[in-house]
Design a protein around this motif. Structure first.
Motif, PDB file in Angstrom:
ATOM      1  N   PHE A  95      -4.392 -10.381   0.549  1.00 13.04           N
ATOM      2  CA  PHE A  95      -4.375 -10.849   1.938  1.00 13.04           C
ATOM      3  C   PHE A  95      -5.427 -10.128   2.779  1.00 13.04           C
ATOM      4  CE2 PHE A  95       0.485 -11.555   1.415  1.00 13.04           C
ATOM      5  CZ  PHE A  95       0.242 -12.737   0.737  1.00 13.04           C
ATOM      6  N   VAL A  96      -6.078  -9.117   2.233  1.00 10.89           N
ATOM      7  CA  VAL A  96      -6.984  -8.254   3.002  1.00 10.89           C
ATOM      8  C   VAL A  96      -8.319  -8.129   2.265  1.00 10.89           C
ATOM      9  CG1 VAL A  96      -5.125  -6.911   4.063  1.00 10.89           C
ATOM     10  CG2 VAL A  96      -6.054  -6.224   1.837  1.00 10.89           C
ATOM     11  N   GLY A  97      -9.320  -7.579   2.981  1.00  6.69           N
ATOM     12  CA  GLY A  97     -10.635  -7.370   2.399  1.00  6.69           C
ATOM     13  C   GLY A  97     -10.998  -5.894   2.358  1.00  6.69           C
ATOM     14  N   ALA A  98     -12.115  -5.590   1.700  1.00  9.18           N
ATOM     15  CA  ALA A  98     -12.566  -4.204   1.566  1.00  9.18           C
ATOM     16  C   ALA A  98     -12.943  -3.622   2.923  1.00  9.18           C
ATOM     17  CB  ALA A  98     -13.756  -4.148   0.613  1.00  9.18           C
ATOM     18  N   THR A  99     -12.850  -2.299   3.042  1.00 12.93           N
ATOM     19  CA  THR A  99     -13.199  -1.473   4.226  1.00 12.93           C
ATOM     20  C   THR A  99     -12.202  -1.636   5.371  1.00 12.93           C
ATOM     21  OG1 THR A  99     -14.640  -3.050   5.386  1.00 12.93           O
ATOM     22  CG2 THR A  99     -15.646  -1.707   3.626  1.00 12.93           C
ATOM     23  N   GLU A 100     -11.192  -2.493   5.238  1.00 14.40           N
ATOM     24  CA  GLU A 100     -10.184  -2.625   6.290  1.00 14.40           C
ATOM     25  C   GLU A 100      -9.206  -1.458   6.197  1.00 14.40           C
ATOM     26  OE1 GLU A 100      -8.302  -6.437   6.431  1.00 14.40           O
ATOM     27  OE2 GLU A 100     -10.144  -7.495   5.882  1.00 14.40           O
ATOM     28  N   LYS A 101      -8.614  -1.120   7.327  1.00 11.84           N
ATOM     29  CA  LYS A 101      -7.672  -0.002   7.359  1.00 11.84           C
ATOM     30  C   LYS A 101      -6.307  -0.448   6.851  1.00 11.84           C
ATOM     31  CE  LYS A 101      -9.838   2.769  10.961  1.00 11.84           C
ATOM     32  NZ  LYS A 101     -10.250   3.776   9.968  1.00 11.84           N
ATOM     33  N   MET A 103      -9.492   0.709   2.741  1.00  7.58           N
ATOM     34  CA  MET A 103      -9.428   0.111   1.410  1.00  7.58           C
ATOM     35  C   MET A 103     -10.825   0.024   0.788  1.00  7.58           C
ATOM     36  SD  MET A 103      -6.530  -2.852   1.925  1.00  7.58           S
ATOM     37  CE  MET A 103      -6.934  -3.246   3.619  1.00  7.58           C
ATOM     38  N   SER A 104     -10.898   0.243  -0.499  1.00  6.00           N
ATOM     39  CA  SER A 104     -12.186   0.197  -1.197  1.00  6.00           C
ATOM     40  C   SER A 104     -12.295  -1.082  -2.018  1.00  6.00           C
ATOM     41  CB  SER A 104     -12.340   1.411  -2.120  1.00  6.00           C
ATOM     42  OG  SER A 104     -11.487   1.296  -3.239  1.00  6.00           O
ATOM     43  N   ALA A 105     -13.534  -1.579  -2.154  1.00  5.54           N
ATOM     44  CA  ALA A 105     -13.775  -2.788  -2.936  1.00  5.54           C
ATOM     45  C   ALA A 105     -13.410  -2.553  -4.399  1.00  5.54           C
ATOM     46  CB  ALA A 105     -15.247  -3.200  -2.800  1.00  5.54           C
ATOM     47  N   TYR A 106     -13.670  -1.331  -4.896  1.00  7.08           N
ATOM     48  CA  TYR A 106     -13.396  -1.008  -6.300  1.00  7.08           C
ATOM     49  C   TYR A 106     -11.884  -1.132  -6.594  1.00  7.08           C
ATOM     50  CZ  TYR A 106     -13.074   1.771 -10.608  1.00  7.08           C
ATOM     51  OH  TYR A 106     -12.803   2.208 -11.879  1.00  7.08           O
ATOM     52  N   ALA A 107     -11.052  -0.618  -5.668  1.00  6.43           N
ATOM     53  CA  ALA A 107      -9.597  -0.668  -5.859  1.00  6.43           C
ATOM     54  C   ALA A 107      -9.089  -2.109  -5.790  1.00  6.43           C
ATOM     55  CB  ALA A 107      -8.910   0.190  -4.816  1.00  6.43           C
ATOM     56  N   LEU A 108      -9.569  -2.867  -4.805  1.00  9.52           N
ATOM     57  CA  LEU A 108      -9.115  -4.253  -4.664  1.00  9.52           C
ATOM     58  C   LEU A 108      -9.558  -5.096  -5.867  1.00  9.52           C
ATOM     59  CD1 LEU A 108      -9.729  -4.917  -0.851  1.00  9.52           C
ATOM     60  CD2 LEU A 108      -7.601  -4.296  -1.974  1.00  9.52           C
ATOM     61  N   TRP A 109     -10.740  -4.796  -6.389  1.00  9.13           N
ATOM     62  CA  TRP A 109     -11.245  -5.525  -7.555  1.00  9.13           C
ATOM     63  C   TRP A 109     -10.324  -5.308  -8.758  1.00  9.13           C
ATOM     64  CZ3 TRP A 109     -14.346  -3.445 -11.882  1.00  9.13           C
ATOM     65  CH2 TRP A 109     -14.888  -4.470 -12.694  1.00  9.13           C
ATOM     66  N   ASN A 110      -9.841  -4.086  -8.909  1.00  9.69           N
ATOM     67  CA  ASN A 110      -8.925  -3.783 -10.014  1.00  9.69           C
ATOM     68  C   ASN A 110      -7.536  -4.373  -9.784  1.00  9.69           C
ATOM     69  OD1 ASN A 110     -10.243  -2.044 -12.123  1.00  9.69           O
ATOM     70  ND2 ASN A 110     -10.792  -0.869 -10.304  1.00  9.69           N
ATOM     71  N   LEU A 111      -7.190  -4.599  -8.513  1.00 13.52           N
ATOM     72  CA  LEU A 111      -5.856  -5.125  -8.198  1.00 13.52           C
ATOM     73  C   LEU A 111      -5.801  -6.651  -8.255  1.00 13.52           C
ATOM     74  CD1 LEU A 111      -4.828  -2.834  -5.192  1.00 13.52           C
ATOM     75  CD2 LEU A 111      -3.796  -2.874  -7.474  1.00 13.52           C
ATOM     76  N   GLU A 112      -6.957  -7.325  -8.366  1.00 15.64           N
ATOM     77  CA  GLU A 112      -6.964  -8.783  -8.345  1.00 15.64           C
ATOM     78  C   GLU A 112      -6.179  -9.380  -9.509  1.00 15.64           C
ATOM     79  OE1 GLU A 112     -10.921 -10.289  -7.993  1.00 15.64           O
ATOM     80  OE2 GLU A 112     -10.919 -10.076  -5.821  1.00 15.64           O
ATOM     81  N   SER A 118       0.848  -1.204   0.000  1.00 20.06           N
ATOM     82  CA  SER A 118       0.000   0.000   0.000  1.00 20.06           C
ATOM     83  C   SER A 118       0.880   1.250   0.000  1.00 20.06           C
ATOM     84  CB  SER A 118      -0.910  -0.007   1.221  1.00 20.06           C
ATOM     85  OG  SER A 118      -1.610   1.205   1.334  1.00 20.06           O
ATOM     86  N   ASN A 119       0.447   2.281  -0.765  1.00 17.74           N
ATOM     87  CA  ASN A 119       1.252   3.513  -0.830  1.00 17.74           C
ATOM     88  C   ASN A 119       0.606   4.691  -0.102  1.00 17.74           C
ATOM     89  OD1 ASN A 119      -0.846   4.226  -2.483  1.00 17.74           O
ATOM     90  ND2 ASN A 119       0.379   4.383  -4.369  1.00 17.74           N
ATOM     91  N   ALA A 120      -0.457   4.424   0.685  1.00 13.52           N
ATOM     92  CA  ALA A 120      -1.130   5.514   1.405  1.00 13.52           C
ATOM     93  C   ALA A 120      -1.881   4.954   2.600  1.00 13.52           C
ATOM     94  CB  ALA A 120      -2.081   6.264   0.464  1.00 13.52           C
ATOM     95  N   ASP A 121      -2.337   5.882   3.478  1.00 12.97           N
ATOM     96  CA  ASP A 121      -3.103   5.495   4.670  1.00 12.97           C
ATOM     97  C   ASP A 121      -4.594   5.699   4.406  1.00 12.97           C
ATOM     98  OD1 ASP A 121      -0.535   5.468   5.472  1.00 12.97           O
ATOM     99  OD2 ASP A 121      -0.751   6.860   7.142  1.00 12.97           O
ATOM    100  N   VAL A 177       1.017  -0.013  -4.665  1.00 14.98           N
ATOM    101  CA  VAL A 177      -0.319   0.141  -5.253  1.00 14.98           C
ATOM    102  C   VAL A 177      -1.177   1.014  -4.349  1.00 14.98           C
ATOM    103  CG1 VAL A 177      -0.231  -2.083  -6.445  1.00 14.98           C
ATOM    104  CG2 VAL A 177      -1.166  -1.960  -4.123  1.00 14.98           C
ATOM    105  N   ASN A 178      -2.286   1.498  -4.918  1.00 11.25           N
ATOM    106  CA  ASN A 178      -3.233   2.317  -4.158  1.00 11.25           C
ATOM    107  C   ASN A 178      -4.510   1.505  -3.933  1.00 11.25           C
ATOM    108  OD1 ASN A 178      -4.883   4.214  -3.041  1.00 11.25           O
ATOM    109  ND2 ASN A 178      -4.991   5.553  -4.825  1.00 11.25           N
ATOM    110  N   PRO A 179      -4.708   0.955  -2.728  1.00 11.77           N
ATOM    111  CA  PRO A 179      -5.896   0.132  -2.469  1.00 11.77           C
ATOM    112  C   PRO A 179      -7.125   0.948  -2.055  1.00 11.77           C
ATOM    113  CG  PRO A 179      -4.463   0.076  -0.567  1.00 11.77           C
ATOM    114  CD  PRO A 179      -3.795   0.983  -1.567  1.00 11.77           C
ATOM    115  N   MET A 180      -7.018   2.278  -2.118  1.00 15.27           N
ATOM    116  CA  MET A 180      -8.145   3.128  -1.693  1.00 15.27           C
ATOM    117  C   MET A 180      -8.780   3.875  -2.861  1.00 15.27           C
ATOM    118  SD  MET A 180      -6.316   4.557   1.688  1.00 15.27           S
ATOM    119  CE  MET A 180      -4.815   4.631   0.760  1.00 15.27           C
ATOM    120  N   LYS A 181      -8.327   3.595  -4.065  1.00 13.40           N
ATOM    121  CA  LYS A 181      -8.837   4.293  -5.244  1.00 13.40           C
ATOM    122  C   LYS A 181     -10.350   4.048  -5.390  1.00 13.40           C
ATOM    123  CE  LYS A 181      -8.134   4.525 -10.247  1.00 13.40           C
ATOM    124  NZ  LYS A 181      -7.418   3.946 -11.394  1.00 13.40           N
TER     125      LYS A 181
END
Length: 611
Positions: free
Chosen positions: A517-523, A502-511, A496-499, A541-545
């Motif tokens: 290792f993590v799920g959406a809405t986690e810090k 995490m958003s589901a949309y970002a993780l979906w694009n990163l799959e 992760s490159n920021a604090d 990567v940016n998991p909060m996009k």
């Protein structure tokens, strides 16, 4: 009433604790209407969750047999190699042992380890061929293998003349002859009484009292409890005693506030205990394992069994991530240090020391499982920690100064189809194949001598290669010259490159990039590892996009987002997975992976300097 002290020793999962359940039940330790749990001796939460014995425990049964009434003190020991230190200490306070061997699996690495320790102490084991009612059991073959093992370990003629008995610990029966079936454990009880000698300490009843502390635990009402066998004399509540260290130095003086004897699963207060019995003593605050508790006139300490040195070490430091202090209440370095030093006192197989910078503690033990159990215990107590990657404990050759590394004996049982890939992977990790042969039911047994370094992080890869059907057992064998570099993890990580959240949309694009290792809405925070890259390099990567919304692009316009369930590593998997530049952040509620240096600019600068 005569007395016998025995230990039950075996490889992991060969049925020790289950057999103790039946011994307790058939000796009348439980009332007919009394409810009791399966594997009653596994009282620790982690023991029940993991299905293994971690701590050695003592119990006692009364047997009315052919020789009259006999009290038998039974010590259930761990079977996993990582907890071999418990077995080494225990064998010094018993006069005999039951060696359990699975009639299907046969002789395994830990069988060799525990039997070697027992023979070295002069014990004469009783061989129990357990699980003979299994469809693929081969008791005759296993009996021959066990005899060969006794001979290979240098057993005396008296020890080679060991009695053997066939049993099913799960169903509670034992017999001396498979042609004569039986429905109770009576023959096993009678064999114990006939073959195990009474404690020699009984003849030293008139000497000053001495007891070697072997087990230690904390009781909320009685304080520190020290368990051991009375080697001479008598103990009674109120008696003045002192504690001597291994080298005979006096540690403290005090009085016995409570004397407890083992009666079934309970500890009962007694007014007096005689030489030869196993008891727990309360009343001392500083004495620990391997110390001698004795009468005031005694000046020499009892000899304590030497413990094999640790082979694996990790660095434990404070949690300094941006999410530190949110879950646990024990976060200071001095609190962590105090707790680890207390653990080292109770568990002599663990060594604790400060690092050179004095900012962290180095904890050395027998294996990843033992260290994982310790960290899990700290986590449940409210600690927050940062854990480094395990590394082996090297030694130097006293004559040549050459660096030596620990070598382990590895026994692998796999389906025939997967033997090739296991040999290929372990050979690439500097392991040497020493034996290969069929083990029945379409399985192959492979034996290797492998560096301990090669096995760090291999368990997960092994289960993947064997489709979860393989079984890997390992045991420290010896130290050998350093075998050179071993290839580590092949895949990089997604960082992760920021604090933020995490958003589901970002993780979906990163799959597409790898496994999460993590799920959406986690810090998350900058430098936290959120997944495994499909390529060998690390990727920021940016998991909060978030999805960019406009007048013609609404939140629900595109297809519904369905994330693949994340692969959440367990504590042991996380510790074995990380590389040298990474840490595991452990809190009561979370296990996170992170880079040691969180800022990506500083991380790249440090990599250039090291290169």
């Amino acid at each position: 009433m005569s007395l016998r002290n025995i230990a039950i020793i075996a490889h992991v999962d060969h049925g020790k604790t289950t057999l103790v359940d039946q011994l307790l039940a058939q000796s009348g330790a439980f009332r007919a209407n009394e409810a009791h749990a399966e594997r009653a001796m596994d009282s620790n939460d982690q023991e029940r969750e993991r299905g293994i014995t971690i701590l050695a425990k003592c119990t006692s049964v009364l047997w009315h047999g052919e020789a009259g009434e006999t009290r038998i003190n039974i010590i259930d020991t761990p079977g996993h190699a990582d907890f071999g230190g418990e077995v080494e200490r225990i064998l010094g306070m018993v006069d005999g042992c039951l060696l359990l061997v699975d009639a299907e699996e046969g002789v395994m690495p830990q069988t060799k380890f525990v039997l070697g320790k027992a023979l070295k102490l002069g014990l004469r084991p009783i061989l129990v061929l357990n699980k003979v009612d299994r469809p693929n059991a081969e008791p005759d073959r296993v009996l021959n293998d066990a005899f060969d093992l006794f001979a290979a370990l240098g057993a005396t003629d008296e020890q080679l003349d060991f009695p053997h008995i066939y049993a099913s610990g799960k169903h509670g029966w034992a017999t001396l002859d498979l042609a004569k079936p039986n429905d109770t454990l009576g023959p096993l009880f009678d064999q114990i009484v006939a073959h195990v000698p009474p404690p020699q300490a009984e003849t030293r009843d008139g000497e000053p009292a001495r007891l070697l502390s072997v087990l230690i635990e904390a009781d909320p009402f009685l304080g520190r409890l020290l368990t051991g066998r009375i080697e001479s004399g008598r103990l009674a509540p109120g008696m003045a005693i002192k504690a001597l260290s291994r080298d005979g130095k006096e540690i403290e003086r005090g009085r016995i506030s409570k004397l407890l004897a083992f009666r079934g699963l309970k500890r009962t207060g007694v007014d007096e205990a005689l030489a030869g019995d196993i008891v727990a003593v309360a009343g001392l605050s500083k004495a620990t394992v391997a110390d001698t508790l004795c009468a005031m006139e005694v000046t020499e300490a009892l000899p304590a069994q030497p413990i094999d040195p640790p082979t694996i070490a990790i660095t434990v430091s404070i949690n300094d991530s941006p999410l530190a202090g949110r879950d646990g209440d024990k976060v200071q370095s001095r609190v962590i240090k105090t707790r680890l030093l207390a653990e080292a006192q109770a568990n002599v197989a663990i060594k604790v020391s400060e690092t050179e910078d004095k900012d962290a503690m180095e904890v050395a033990g027998r294996g990843e499982l033992q260290l994982g159990v310790l960290i899990e215990s700290l986590r449940r107590e409210g600690f927050e920690l940062s854990i480094s990657r395990p590394r082996v404990v090297f030694q130097a050759d006293p004559e040549t100064g050459e660096r030596l590394e620990p070598i382990e004996q590895v026994v692998v049982d796999v389906d025939d189809d997967f033997a090739g890939v296991v040999i290929e992977k372990l050979s690439g990790r500097k392991a040497e194949l020493t034996d290969m042969g069929p083990s029945g039911s379409g399985k192959t047994r492979l034996s290797f001598l492998a560096p301990s370094r090669a096995l760090i992080g291999y368990q997960g890869e092994f289960l993947t290669d064997t489709r979860g059907s393989g079984v890997l057992n390992r045991l420290f064998d010896h130290y050998a010259p350093y075998k050179g570099a071993i290839e580590g993890r092949r895949n990089g990580v997604l960082v992760s490159n920021a604090d933020g959240d995490m958003s589901a949309y970002a993780l979906w694009n990163l799959e597409d990039r790898g496994v999460m290792f993590v799920g959406a809405t986690e810090k998350t925070y900058q430098g936290m590892i959120i997944g495994e890259n499909s390529r060998p390099d690390d990727l920021d990567v940016n998991p909060m996009k978030a999805k960019q919304l406009t007048n013609i692009r609404s939140a629900g316009k595109d297809e519904a987002i369905r994330l693949t369930p994340p692969r959440r590593p367990t504590l042991e998997q996380a510790i074995a997975y990380i590389e040298e530049d990474e840490l595991v952040e452990v809190t009561p509620r979370a296990i996170r992976l992170r880079k040691r240096v969180l800022n990506p600019t500083f991380r790249k600068k440090r990599m250039r300097v090291e290169a």
